[in-house]
Design a protein around this motif. Structure first.
Motif, PDB file in Angstrom:
ATOM      1  N   ALA A  99      -4.003  -7.688   1.787  1.00 18.89           N
ATOM      2  CA  ALA A  99      -3.813  -6.235   1.851  1.00 18.89           C
ATOM      3  C   ALA A  99      -4.315  -5.613   0.677  1.00 18.89           C
ATOM      4  O   ALA A  99      -4.524  -4.501   0.790  1.00 18.89           O
ATOM      5  N   TYR A 100      -4.505  -6.553  -0.172  1.00 17.82           N
ATOM      6  CA  TYR A 100      -5.444  -5.719  -1.577  1.00 17.82           C
ATOM      7  C   TYR A 100      -6.697  -5.327  -1.101  1.00 17.82           C
ATOM      8  O   TYR A 100      -7.238  -4.190  -1.264  1.00 17.82           O
ATOM      9  N   LEU A 101      -7.394  -6.476  -0.290  1.00 12.84           N
ATOM     10  CA  LEU A 101      -8.767  -5.974   0.189  1.00 12.84           C
ATOM     11  C   LEU A 101      -8.730  -4.639   1.082  1.00 12.84           C
ATOM     12  O   LEU A 101      -9.426  -3.671   0.808  1.00 12.84           O
ATOM     13  N   PHE A 102      -7.807  -4.556   1.940  1.00 13.40           N
ATOM     14  CA  PHE A 102      -7.603  -3.327   2.948  1.00 13.40           C
ATOM     15  C   PHE A 102      -7.205  -2.115   1.793  1.00 13.40           C
ATOM     16  O   PHE A 102      -7.893  -1.200   2.343  1.00 13.40           O
ATOM     17  N   SER A 103      -6.349  -2.190   1.087  1.00 12.97           N
ATOM     18  CA  SER A 103      -6.070  -1.004   0.344  1.00 12.97           C
ATOM     19  C   SER A 103      -7.327  -0.729  -0.701  1.00 12.97           C
ATOM     20  O   SER A 103      -7.431   0.480  -0.948  1.00 12.97           O
ATOM     21  N   THR A 104      -8.171  -1.612  -1.005  1.00 17.22           N
ATOM     22  CA  THR A 104      -9.289  -1.315  -1.881  1.00 17.22           C
ATOM     23  C   THR A 104     -10.208  -0.487  -0.892  1.00 17.22           C
ATOM     24  O   THR A 104     -10.835   0.505  -1.350  1.00 17.22           O
ATOM     25  N   LEU A 105     -10.609  -0.977   0.544  1.00 20.02           N
ATOM     26  CA  LEU A 105     -11.436  -0.462   1.111  1.00 20.02           C
ATOM     27  C   LEU A 105     -11.074   0.627   1.701  1.00 20.02           C
ATOM     28  O   LEU A 105     -11.827   1.683   2.218  1.00 20.02           O
ATOM     29  N   TYR A 106      -9.905   1.272   1.707  1.00 19.33           N
ATOM     30  CA  TYR A 106      -9.266   2.135   2.322  1.00 19.33           C
ATOM     31  C   TYR A 106      -9.453   3.500   1.528  1.00 19.33           C
ATOM     32  O   TYR A 106      -9.499   4.561   2.063  1.00 19.33           O
ATOM     33  N   THR A 107      -9.850   3.296   0.206  1.00 16.34           N
ATOM     34  CA  THR A 107      -9.902   4.494  -0.672  1.00 16.34           C
ATOM     35  C   THR A 107     -11.304   5.413  -0.244  1.00 16.34           C
ATOM     36  O   THR A 107     -12.102   4.859   0.080  1.00 16.34           O
ATOM     37  N   ILE A 150       5.118  -5.538  -1.704  1.00 21.74           N
ATOM     38  CA  ILE A 150       5.332  -4.163  -1.152  1.00 21.74           C
ATOM     39  C   ILE A 150       4.332  -3.752  -0.064  1.00 21.74           C
ATOM     40  O   ILE A 150       4.903  -3.301   1.041  1.00 21.74           O
ATOM     41  N   ALA A 151       3.214  -4.418  -0.252  1.00 19.87           N
ATOM     42  CA  ALA A 151       2.094  -3.914   0.824  1.00 19.87           C
ATOM     43  C   ALA A 151       2.152  -4.605   1.963  1.00 19.87           C
ATOM     44  O   ALA A 151       2.083  -4.057   2.981  1.00 19.87           O
ATOM     45  N   PHE A 152       2.571  -5.914   2.244  1.00 23.78           N
ATOM     46  CA  PHE A 152       2.546  -6.684   3.405  1.00 23.78           C
ATOM     47  C   PHE A 152       3.730  -5.950   4.104  1.00 23.78           C
ATOM     48  O   PHE A 152       3.500  -5.733   5.350  1.00 23.78           O
ATOM     49  N   PRO A 153       4.872  -5.872   3.766  1.00 23.57           N
ATOM     50  CA  PRO A 153       5.871  -5.246   4.430  1.00 23.57           C
ATOM     51  C   PRO A 153       5.478  -3.672   5.032  1.00 23.57           C
ATOM     52  O   PRO A 153       5.795  -3.274   6.107  1.00 23.57           O
ATOM     53  N   VAL A 154       4.706  -3.045   4.259  1.00 23.70           N
ATOM     54  CA  VAL A 154       4.326  -1.579   4.735  1.00 23.70           C
ATOM     55  C   VAL A 154       3.199  -1.910   5.771  1.00 23.70           C
ATOM     56  O   VAL A 154       3.393  -0.961   6.774  1.00 23.70           O
ATOM     57  N   LEU A 155       2.290  -2.852   5.635  1.00 22.68           N
ATOM     58  CA  LEU A 155       1.306  -3.058   6.953  1.00 22.68           C
ATOM     59  C   LEU A 155       1.970  -3.406   8.028  1.00 22.68           C
ATOM     60  O   LEU A 155       1.613  -2.842   9.287  1.00 22.68           O
ATOM     61  N   GLU A 156       2.914  -4.213   7.975  1.00 24.82           N
ATOM     62  CA  GLU A 156       3.874  -4.577   9.123  1.00 24.82           C
ATOM     63  C   GLU A 156       4.585  -3.682   9.828  1.00 24.82           C
ATOM     64  O   GLU A 156       4.600  -3.186  10.881  1.00 24.82           O
ATOM     65  N   GLN A 157       5.175  -2.612   9.026  1.00 29.12           N
ATOM     66  CA  GLN A 157       5.869  -1.561   9.619  1.00 29.12           C
ATOM     67  C   GLN A 157       4.956  -0.588  10.076  1.00 29.12           C
ATOM     68  O   GLN A 157       5.078   0.289  11.111  1.00 29.12           O
ATOM     69  N   LEU A 158       3.717  -0.137   9.646  1.00 28.86           N
ATOM     70  CA  LEU A 158       2.647   0.352  10.260  1.00 28.86           C
ATOM     71  C   LEU A 158       2.339   0.128  11.664  1.00 28.86           C
ATOM     72  O   LEU A 158       2.235   0.777  12.372  1.00 28.86           O
ATOM     73  N   ASN A 159       2.133  -1.374  11.725  1.00 26.55           N
ATOM     74  CA  ASN A 159       1.721  -1.901  12.925  1.00 26.55           C
ATOM     75  C   ASN A 159       2.877  -1.947  14.056  1.00 26.55           C
ATOM     76  O   ASN A 159       2.715  -1.510  15.039  1.00 26.55           O
TER      77      ASN A 159
END
Length: 191
Positions: A99-107, A150-159
């Motif tokens: 999740a940290y990697l995804f949020s870093t690359l998402y910027t 915080i991040a993993f539940p957010v990613l699961e909800q997005l999916n």
């Protein structure tokens, strides 16, 4: 605060694994064609590659289109999938970095860095070596745990939301023609 400065290669690498194309389908294959610009995810692929194998991606990997990086095409892998050679598959060095990697690359800052190092004019491509020098903060273990809580539940909800949107779109597409033709009559429904 236990954070240290590092570079992208400290938290990920490019996938070197291969997957047989016969194991993929239009929902599990990603190319620059079915990845959407401006970080909008993806659609179904229109076709699969004619090669026998392609790059394998796993749950927790991040995919970024390497052609015209200014389009900002990025996808978080929710399942085992595959991608074309024009898509970079970033694999976290440890699963807790996903999740940290995804949020870093998402910027936007990361995409600007990728564009600044890209090569070519008509169809610029990101420089794979330059990309891995992107500066990142290396969070302490407890900071990473707090972030993931915080991040993993957010990613699961997005999916989950994405899957529900697809289901509702399919339902709409099935019902709308029947409503328009008069095959279905909803005039007696009391709302």
């Amino acid at each position: 605060m236990g954070a240290n400065q590092g570079i992208l290669s400290d938290i990920c690498s490019y996938s070197k694994e291969k997957v047989a194309v016969s194991e993929l389908n239009v929902n599990t294959y990603f190319s620059t064609e079915n990845m959407l610009p401006e970080k909008a995810g993806s659609t179904k692929a229109t076709s699969l590659p004619t090669t026998l194998q392609t790059t394998a991606c796993r749950k927790g990997d991040t995919l970024i289109s390497n052609i015209r990086p200014y389009f900002k095409k990025i996808v978080y892998c929710e399942d085992m999938c595959g991608c074309s050679t024009d898509v970079l598959c970033f694999t976290p060095v440890q699963s807790q970095y996903a999740a940290y990697l995804f949020s870093t690359l998402y910027t936007d800052k990361f995409f600007a860095f990728m564009v600044a190092g890209s090569k070519g004019t008509k169809m610029p491509r990101g420089d794979k070596q330059q990309i891995m020098t992107y500066p990142v903060i290396l969070p302490a273990e407890n900071e990473l745990e707090e972030f993931n809580a915080i991040a993993f539940p957010v990613l699961e909800q997005l999916n989950s939301n994405k899957a529900e949107n697809k289901r509702l779109s399919a339902l709409r597409d099935a019902l709308l023609p029947k409503l328009m033709s008069g095959e279905l009559d909803v005039s007696d429904i009391d709302l």
